[in-house]
Write a protein that holds these residues in place. Structure first.
Motif, mmCIF file in Angstrom:
data_model
loop_
_atom_site.group_PDB
_atom_site.id
_atom_site.type_symbol
_atom_site.label_atom_id
_atom_site.label_comp_id
_atom_site.label_asym_id
_atom_site.label_seq_id
_atom_site.Cartn_x
_atom_site.Cartn_y
_atom_site.Cartn_z
ATOM 1 N N ARG A 1 32.117 42.802 39.328
ATOM 2 C CA ARG A 1 33.327 43.316 40.528
ATOM 3 C C ARG A 1 34.047 44.414 39.829
ATOM 4 O O ARG A 1 33.917 44.347 38.396
ATOM 5 N N LEU A 2 34.351 45.491 40.321
ATOM 6 C CA LEU A 2 35.171 46.736 39.677
ATOM 7 C C LEU A 2 36.535 46.139 40.201
ATOM 8 O O LEU A 2 36.908 46.094 41.185
ATOM 9 N N THR A 3 37.647 46.211 39.068
ATOM 10 C CA THR A 3 38.932 45.912 39.547
ATOM 11 C C THR A 3 39.688 46.886 38.855
ATOM 12 O O THR A 3 39.469 47.294 37.769
ATOM 13 N N VAL A 4 40.551 47.668 39.710
ATOM 14 C CA VAL A 4 41.561 48.781 39.127
ATOM 15 C C VAL A 4 42.873 48.452 39.389
ATOM 16 O O VAL A 4 43.442 48.104 40.442
ATOM 17 N N VAL A 5 43.942 48.440 38.401
ATOM 18 C CA VAL A 5 45.321 48.445 38.860
ATOM 19 C C VAL A 5 45.846 49.843 39.134
ATOM 20 O O VAL A 5 45.621 50.631 38.180
ATOM 21 N N VAL A 6 46.705 49.931 40.017
ATOM 22 C CA VAL A 6 47.044 51.472 40.383
ATOM 23 C C VAL A 6 48.644 50.973 40.813
ATOM 24 O O VAL A 6 49.185 49.951 41.052
ATOM 25 N N GLY A 7 49.478 52.192 40.923
ATOM 26 C CA GLY A 7 50.686 51.936 41.183
ATOM 27 C C GLY A 7 50.697 51.549 42.693
ATOM 28 O O GLY A 7 49.826 51.897 43.554
ATOM 29 N N SER A 8 51.756 51.207 43.247
ATOM 30 C CA SER A 8 52.075 50.798 44.666
ATOM 31 C C SER A 8 53.498 50.375 44.833
ATOM 32 O O SER A 8 54.575 50.317 44.202
ATOM 33 N N ASN A 9 53.759 50.663 46.044
ATOM 34 C CA ASN A 9 55.326 50.654 46.698
ATOM 35 C C ASN A 9 55.379 49.317 47.568
ATOM 36 O O ASN A 9 55.958 49.262 48.206
ATOM 37 N N GLY A 10 54.026 48.476 47.570
ATOM 38 C CA GLY A 10 54.133 47.255 48.304
ATOM 39 C C GLY A 10 52.965 47.160 49.221
ATOM 40 O O GLY A 10 52.935 46.241 49.725
ATOM 41 N N CYS A 11 52.256 48.102 49.673
ATOM 42 C CA CYS A 11 51.301 48.463 50.818
ATOM 43 C C CYS A 11 49.917 48.626 50.139
ATOM 44 O O CYS A 11 49.265 49.169 51.197
ATOM 45 N N THR A 12 49.794 48.561 48.981
ATOM 46 C CA THR A 12 48.356 49.398 48.590
ATOM 47 C C THR A 12 47.324 48.006 48.634
ATOM 48 O O THR A 12 47.529 47.071 48.266
ATOM 49 N N GLU A 13 46.382 48.612 49.234
ATOM 50 C CA GLU A 13 44.959 47.788 49.193
ATOM 51 C C GLU A 13 43.744 48.476 49.015
ATOM 52 O O GLU A 13 43.893 49.782 48.836
ATOM 53 N N ALA A 14 42.745 47.822 48.788
ATOM 54 C CA ALA A 14 41.651 48.497 48.411
ATOM 55 C C ALA A 14 41.160 49.464 49.532
ATOM 56 O O ALA A 14 40.571 50.466 49.251
#
Length: 132
Positions: A61-74
């Motif tokens: 699996r590739l997992t990436v941590v990105v910035g979010s305002n609460g509604c970010t998904e793949a």
């Protein structure tokens, strides 16, 4: 007071180049990338690469941590793969996160290698800039 504001603005602008960067991750487990949303293509200059905080390849699996305002998904992202050796992966946000719950630590989004069309053993380089 005005001079202090101007100095602060000049200092902030001078520091901007130091805050950006490029990260290259290589997975010795290897993978082959065929994009989820597009065929293997290079990223055009008009597309802005999403800044990433962390990238993890675990062999499955590739997992990436990105910035979010609460509604970010793949599904907010398009993953593009350039078929080179190593394959070059680009993560592009396609759906803006307009929510108002800022998530300071960011959010982890992930895809299986199968979803990305990666083969075990292929090396992958992530082209996205790093945001700390």
């Amino acid at each position: 007071m005005r001079q202090a504001t101007i100095r602060a603005a000049v200092a902030a602008v001078a520091l901007l180049p130091l805050l950006g960067g490029c990260v290259i991750y290589s997975n010795d487990g290897g993978e082959r990338k065929v994009n989820i949303n597009t065929a293997s293509q290079a990223v055009s200059q008009a597309e802005v690469l999403e800044a990433v905080r962390k990238v993890d390849f675990d062999g499955q699996r590739l997992t990436v941590v990105v910035g979010s305002n609460g509604c970010t998904e793949a599904s907010s992202f398009e993953v593009k793969i350039k078929d080179t050796d190593p394959a070059e992966l680009s993560l592009i946000r396609r759906s803006p996160d307009l929510c108002k719950a800022i998530v300071r630590e960011g959010v982890a989004v992930s895809w299986t290698y199968a979803e990305l069309g990666l083969n075990t053993g292929q090396h992958v380089r992530v082209l996205n800039p790093v945001s700390l």
